[in-house]
Design a protein around this motif. Sequence first.
Motif, PDB file in Angstrom:
ATOM      1  N   ALA A   1      16.389  -9.422  19.060  1.00 22.83           N
ATOM      2  CA  ALA A   1      16.282  -8.441  19.841  1.00 22.83           C
ATOM      3  C   ALA A   1      17.343  -7.824  20.807  1.00 22.83           C
ATOM      4  N   ASP A   2      18.084  -8.973  21.111  1.00 27.64           N
ATOM      5  CA  ASP A   2      19.188  -8.709  22.106  1.00 27.64           C
ATOM      6  C   ASP A   2      20.508  -8.083  21.583  1.00 27.64           C
ATOM      7  N   LEU A   3      20.555  -7.979  20.282  1.00 26.98           N
ATOM      8  CA  LEU A   3      21.596  -7.414  19.349  1.00 26.98           C
ATOM      9  C   LEU A   3      21.523  -5.818  19.433  1.00 26.98           C
ATOM     10  N   PRO A   4      22.461  -5.055  20.226  1.00 26.68           N
ATOM     11  CA  PRO A   4      22.352  -3.687  20.339  1.00 26.68           C
ATOM     12  C   PRO A   4      22.409  -2.880  18.808  1.00 26.68           C
ATOM     13  N   LEU A   5      21.349  -2.222  18.694  1.00 27.24           N
ATOM     14  CA  LEU A   5      21.163  -1.586  17.383  1.00 27.24           C
ATOM     15  C   LEU A   5      22.361  -0.867  16.610  1.00 27.24           C
ATOM     16  N   THR A   6      22.984  -0.209  17.720  1.00 23.18           N
ATOM     17  CA  THR A   6      24.284   0.577  17.247  1.00 23.18           C
ATOM     18  C   THR A   6      25.334  -0.182  16.759  1.00 23.18           C
ATOM     19  N   SER A   7      25.230  -1.452  17.184  1.00 19.41           N
ATOM     20  CA  SER A   7      26.355  -2.432  16.331  1.00 19.41           C
ATOM     21  C   SER A   7      25.917  -3.131  15.319  1.00 19.41           C
ATOM     22  N   ALA A   8      24.615  -3.611  15.507  1.00 18.44           N
ATOM     23  CA  ALA A   8      23.835  -4.290  14.355  1.00 18.44           C
ATOM     24  C   ALA A   8      23.740  -3.328  13.019  1.00 18.44           C
ATOM     25  N   ALA A   9      23.682  -2.109  13.272  1.00 18.03           N
ATOM     26  CA  ALA A   9      23.810  -1.219  11.989  1.00 18.03           C
ATOM     27  C   ALA A   9      24.967  -1.471  11.292  1.00 18.03           C
ATOM     28  N   LEU A  10      26.109  -1.890  12.011  1.00 22.92           N
ATOM     29  CA  LEU A  10      27.366  -1.892  10.989  1.00 22.92           C
ATOM     30  C   LEU A  10      27.596  -3.154  10.239  1.00 22.92           C
ATOM     31  N   ILE A  11      26.651  -3.948  10.295  1.00 25.96           N
ATOM     32  CA  ILE A  11      26.611  -5.406   9.726  1.00 25.96           C
ATOM     33  C   ILE A  11      26.423  -5.051   8.307  1.00 25.96           C
ATOM     34  N   GLY A  12      25.223  -4.175   7.995  1.00 29.05           N
ATOM     35  CA  GLY A  12      24.789  -3.823   6.678  1.00 29.05           C
ATOM     36  C   GLY A  12      25.740  -3.575   5.794  1.00 29.05           C
ATOM     37  N   CYS A  13      26.810  -2.984   5.968  1.00 31.47           N
ATOM     38  CA  CYS A  13      27.711  -2.472   4.957  1.00 31.47           C
ATOM     39  C   CYS A  13      29.202  -2.960   5.384  1.00 31.47           C
ATOM     40  N   GLY A  14      29.927  -2.268   6.563  1.00 25.99           N
ATOM     41  CA  GLY A  14      31.202  -2.741   6.802  1.00 25.99           C
ATOM     42  C   GLY A  14      31.554  -4.269   7.128  1.00 25.99           C
ATOM     43  N   VAL A  15      30.481  -4.769   7.886  1.00 28.40           N
ATOM     44  CA  VAL A  15      30.824  -6.312   8.076  1.00 28.40           C
ATOM     45  C   VAL A  15      30.485  -7.321   6.944  1.00 28.40           C
ATOM     46  N   LEU A  16      29.359  -6.871   6.114  1.00 29.17           N
ATOM     47  CA  LEU A  16      29.220  -7.638   4.785  1.00 29.17           C
ATOM     48  C   LEU A  16      30.291  -7.306   3.969  1.00 29.17           C
ATOM     49  N   THR A  17      30.933  -6.189   3.803  1.00 26.64           N
ATOM     50  CA  THR A  17      31.803  -6.000   2.811  1.00 26.64           C
ATOM     51  C   THR A  17      33.153  -6.769   3.015  1.00 26.64           C
ATOM     52  N   GLY A  18      33.414  -6.249   4.449  1.00 25.57           N
ATOM     53  CA  GLY A  18      35.012  -6.767   4.672  1.00 25.57           C
ATOM     54  C   GLY A  18      34.967  -8.218   5.045  1.00 25.57           C
ATOM     55  N   VAL A  19      34.256  -8.871   5.982  1.00 24.13           N
ATOM     56  CA  VAL A  19      34.097 -10.077   6.237  1.00 24.13           C
ATOM     57  C   VAL A  19      33.770 -10.974   5.006  1.00 24.13           C
ATOM     58  N   GLY A  20      32.879 -10.516   4.271  1.00 18.60           N
ATOM     59  CA  GLY A  20      32.397 -11.239   3.005  1.00 18.60           C
ATOM     60  C   GLY A  20      33.319 -11.294   2.038  1.00 18.60           C
ATOM     61  N   ALA A  21      34.231 -10.073   1.689  1.00 13.51           N
ATOM     62  CA  ALA A  21      35.285 -10.253   0.901  1.00 13.51           C
ATOM     63  C   ALA A  21      36.088 -11.402   1.160  1.00 13.51           C
ATOM     64  N   VAL A  22      36.505 -11.677   2.396  1.00 13.14           N
ATOM     65  CA  VAL A  22      37.206 -12.610   2.819  1.00 13.14           C
ATOM     66  C   VAL A  22      36.812 -14.036   2.393  1.00 13.14           C
ATOM     67  N   LEU A  23      35.449 -14.343   3.003  1.00 15.85           N
ATOM     68  CA  LEU A  23      35.055 -15.598   3.132  1.00 15.85           C
ATOM     69  C   LEU A  23      34.156 -15.860   1.672  1.00 15.85           C
ATOM     70  N   ASN A  24      33.549 -15.068   0.992  1.00 15.92           N
ATOM     71  CA  ASN A  24      32.591 -15.267  -0.188  1.00 15.92           C
ATOM     72  C   ASN A  24      33.704 -15.045  -1.304  1.00 15.92           C
ATOM     73  N   ARG A  25      34.422 -13.907  -1.314  1.00 14.58           N
ATOM     74  CA  ARG A  25      35.082 -13.688  -2.709  1.00 14.58           C
ATOM     75  C   ARG A  25      36.546 -14.237  -2.768  1.00 14.58           C
ATOM     76  N   ALA A  26      37.352 -13.771  -1.855  1.00 18.28           N
ATOM     77  CA  ALA A  26      38.720 -14.375  -1.672  1.00 18.28           C
ATOM     78  C   ALA A  26      38.728 -15.919  -1.523  1.00 18.28           C
ATOM     79  N   LYS A  27      37.749 -16.080  -0.561  1.00 16.01           N
ATOM     80  CA  LYS A  27      37.744 -17.752   0.087  1.00 16.01           C
ATOM     81  C   LYS A  27      39.040 -17.952   0.596  1.00 16.01           C
ATOM     82  N   VAL A  28      39.622 -17.197   1.582  1.00 14.55           N
ATOM     83  CA  VAL A  28      40.736 -17.092   2.309  1.00 14.55           C
ATOM     84  C   VAL A  28      40.527 -18.574   3.156  1.00 14.55           C
ATOM     85  N   ASP A  29      41.734 -19.447   3.081  1.00 12.49           N
ATOM     86  CA  ASP A  29      41.796 -20.784   3.743  1.00 12.49           C
ATOM     87  C   ASP A  29      42.588 -20.818   4.718  1.00 12.49           C
TER      88      ASP A  29
END
Length: 349
Positions: free
Chosen positions: A145-173
Amino acid sequence: MRGVVFDGTRTEVVDDLEIREPGPGEVLVAVAAAGLCHSDLSVIDGTIPFPVPVVLGHEGAGVVEAVGPGVSHVRPGDHVALSTLANCGACAQCDRGRPTMCRKAIGRPGRPFSRGGKPLFQFASNSAFAERTLVRGVQAVKIPADLPLTSAALIGCGVLTGVGAVLNRAKVDRGDSVVVIGTGGIGLNVLQGARLAGALTVVAVDSNPAKEAVARQFGATHFLTSAEGVRDILPDGADHAFECVGRTELIRQAIDLLDRHGQAILLGVPAATAEASFVVSSMYLDKSILGCRYGSSRPQRDIALYAELYREGRLLLDELVTETYPVEDFAKAADDAHHGRVARGVLVF
């Protein structure tokens, strides 16, 4: 209630939307904030074909208002970030931990909204540009509940897509080299994903020199306004090149910048019929071209992880929110996003 509706010709903010009550396995969410992603603009300009009329938005966070039978992981009053994956949880792909590949989560838009008695489609199983939206239980991920909702909103696409592409798909080491073409909302998250992964050299490429400071803040070690200078920094090429704009000529650049055993990861969305080319003989040195849907993410796991990384000061979210807009100012928000004036604009209700 208010919402942003595209009817195939024009986009308007309306105040007479209605939404049905949650059924089994569904969650009704009062949306507090929603990020404006280029995918929403791509529906408007026809780059992404989608049936109309449709309530736009797919990157949101809010407060649970009601739950349907069978939902036990969230309850009214919980803060949630919303994903776009309405995956079934029971097919072979879901069982393998690949919810982005669930066939029930692709190309089956529902119509929980109505206006004047006529149904409206839901964009990306989400429609966060409405005061209330209805999602499958799996799409509502509880956040602190202490996570600002204006910031949390961005997790659902931009963060999941961008960070996820690095960690999950490309598996950058650790120690890898990374090139990121385009430093908008997705590109910035690729940069911070590379930083989190321990990449050694991270080259950001964007034609707008004003983006250098924020690119370096998110993790770039170098910044260029043209890909022509990448070989001066990485003479042998890059281990990973991410195309985050959606232009075929930039896809070609990403492929041409690869080192041996390098991989190009395609995140930008060109027109549905666009075709790209590459020199076939250049690929035999174990190079790869990877598509990537939604960061190859597992939202129930990944959103919780990214929320905790934010609380630890290791993941940047507040810095992504360049501007907030009342939903009535959607036209200005869309214009700012289209012209690259903001990394991510956020609509608030």
